[in-house]
Enzyme design. Sequence first.
Site, mmCIF file in Angstrom:
data_model
loop_
_atom_site.group_PDB
_atom_site.id
_atom_site.type_symbol
_atom_site.label_atom_id
_atom_site.label_comp_id
_atom_site.label_asym_id
_atom_site.label_seq_id
_atom_site.Cartn_x
_atom_site.Cartn_y
_atom_site.Cartn_z
ATOM 1 N N SER A 160 0.427 -1.147 -0.291
ATOM 2 C CA SER A 160 0.238 -0.095 -0.291
ATOM 3 C C SER A 160 1.185 1.235 0.021
ATOM 4 O O SER A 160 0.773 2.187 1.054
ATOM 5 C CB SER A 160 -0.927 -0.326 0.861
ATOM 6 O OG SER A 160 -1.466 -1.412 1.325
ATOM 7 N N ARG A 175 7.831 6.233 -3.968
ATOM 8 C CA ARG A 175 8.837 6.569 -3.092
ATOM 9 C C ARG A 175 7.476 5.979 -1.388
ATOM 10 O O ARG A 175 6.306 5.303 -1.547
ATOM 11 C CB ARG A 175 8.328 8.313 -2.349
ATOM 12 C CG ARG A 175 7.104 8.709 -2.070
ATOM 13 C CD ARG A 175 6.817 10.451 -1.834
ATOM 14 N NE ARG A 175 7.013 11.139 -3.106
ATOM 15 C CZ ARG A 175 7.137 11.424 -4.319
ATOM 16 N NH1 ARG A 175 5.837 10.869 -4.554
ATOM 17 N NH2 ARG A 175 7.192 11.631 -5.467
ATOM 18 N N ASP A 214 -3.556 -1.308 -2.413
ATOM 19 C CA ASP A 214 -4.891 -1.430 -1.307
ATOM 20 C C ASP A 214 -6.132 -1.489 -1.936
ATOM 21 O O ASP A 214 -7.485 -1.621 -1.747
ATOM 22 C CB ASP A 214 -4.452 -1.044 -0.249
ATOM 23 C CG ASP A 214 -4.141 0.575 0.380
ATOM 24 O OD1 ASP A 214 -3.533 0.555 -0.973
ATOM 25 O OD2 ASP A 214 -4.041 0.661 1.225
HETATM 26 C C1 GLC Z 1 -0.396 6.238 0.922
HETATM 27 C C2 GLC Z 1 -0.466 5.271 -0.027
HETATM 28 C C3 GLC Z 1 -1.164 4.348 -0.614
HETATM 29 C C4 GLC Z 1 -2.675 3.964 0.197
HETATM 30 C C5 GLC Z 1 -2.948 4.524 0.642
HETATM 31 C C6 GLC Z 1 -3.425 3.481 1.785
HETATM 32 O O1 GLC Z 1 -1.924 7.033 0.742
HETATM 33 O O2 GLC Z 1 0.426 6.621 -1.060
HETATM 34 O O3 GLC Z 1 -0.637 3.751 -1.975
HETATM 35 O O4 GLC Z 1 -3.252 3.043 -1.714
HETATM 36 O O5 GLC Z 1 -1.805 5.084 1.573
HETATM 37 O O6 GLC Z 1 -3.058 2.651 2.525
#
Ligand code: GLC
Length: 496
Positions: A160, A175, A214
């Site tokens: 995620s 990042r 996610d």
């Molecule tokens: C952050 C991450 C993203 C993820 C989100 C929720 O924003 O950058 O990729 O989907 O968190 O977990």
Amino acid sequence: MSFDDLHKANEQQLTSTVDKIVKEFEVTPEKLDELVAYFIEQMEKGLAPQDNEDKSTNKGLPMIPSYVTGTPNGTEKGTLLAADLGGTNFRTCSVTLNGDHTFSMEQMKSKIPDELLEPTGVTSEMLFAYLARRTQLFMKKYYEADMQAGKEFKLGFTFSYPVDQTSLNSGTLIRWTKGFQIADTVGADIVQLFQGEIDKLGMQNVKIVALTNDTVGTFLSHCYCSDNTDSMTTGEISEPVIGCIFGTGTNGCYKEEISKLTKVPQAIRDKWAEQGKTHMVINTEWGSFDNDLKHLPTTKYDIDIDQKFSSNPGFHLFEKRVSGMFMGEILRNVLVDLHSNGLIFNQYRTNAQLPHRLQTPFELDSEVLSHIEIDDSTGLRETELSLLQSLRLPTSPTERREIQRLVRAISRRSAYLSSVPLAAIIIKTGTLEMRYHGEVEIGCDGSVVEYYPGFRSMIRHALALGPLGAEGERKTHLKIAKDGSGVGSALCALVA
Ligand code: GLC
């Protein structure tokens, strides 16, 4: 002036200062319109070819192609493994899809150890070795005999964080967000890192076949679980459009026409078209909406959190106003500021004397805010206990009343801002006009949307106040996609 008069004057000053802060956290209907329009513009920019020459130009939202081009309809069957690295926990699961919109699941969950979240000294190898060891424990518990017999397992990995996806099962980290700061992971292929550590433990028969964000997992899982046909007629009545997370972080994905994904070279899009692919799920990474702060409401607390306390200053500024990781931190910053101005907790003379936990960034959990939000006990006793327990912070009834007003202002701004990407995607995709009934379904997951009291109804309220209006809001259904990311990555692994 008597002591009582002084005390009263101090309380009044606290109340009038809190009035001002609460006002700063307001998001008006006009602001919602402005933000939704800007969000649509930023989505369009992010889909278009990127100008690599001029780094200073605003590139729009990341709008990352997920390589997922189909959506499940609930008839999929099979047992697959899923691993899920989120902002707070790591889970290994095995998911059995029953082919009738239902599933069952075994899972093992662990909190990410604090050592791995340290700002320095942590390597990719340390993180992925930990994930592999947890996976091994899970396999030993549930599949020891199968492993010994050399049975092959397909694993879908929900990761995620923003990844530049290069195929369904490869992608490099753009990042870190939400707390990790491991330098050597940036730019590296996530699947290779994880598979490498799985192999080192002698589990070569566990193969990572899909890498998913996610939000994409949540979207697919929602499509699988939702039986969106009207039994009275034969037609579908509502369309799953968005998969989103409002938890430690926030983000969303949606189904876009491939022809609009003009940043992908024409030759590749032609190939997809030959394969009959028309749509692709796009991970917007909306956490980084308006990093230039052209339109987002901004208080001095937002600036301090981003610059002084966050691990990725200048990035994910929308997430820093919305998600669970930051709601408590915003309150903490406001309280410390009020104290330094002599308006609250006057039993402590300096900020350095405040309870240690109130001085520590990210120590004030959004769960505490959720207790305060709905406290209607006499003298706000629940709030008193909650603050004592979580921060060792004694409070007076007046202080608690003002803290509750602050909590409600912070959560309301978070929920109102959360409505912005939802409205923008609904408008951009024109989904409300697509069918006779034009109903829209949004699959959501994450601790805030699931557990924060009233969060979903505040989002709905803001949807009605914004450009969708009451009519659009009525046709929009926010559904919780429970265990979305695990089931979603299993679905991805199934088609891989
Ligand atoms: C952050 C991450 C993203 C993820 C989100 C929720 O924003 O950058 O990729 O989907 O968190 O977990």
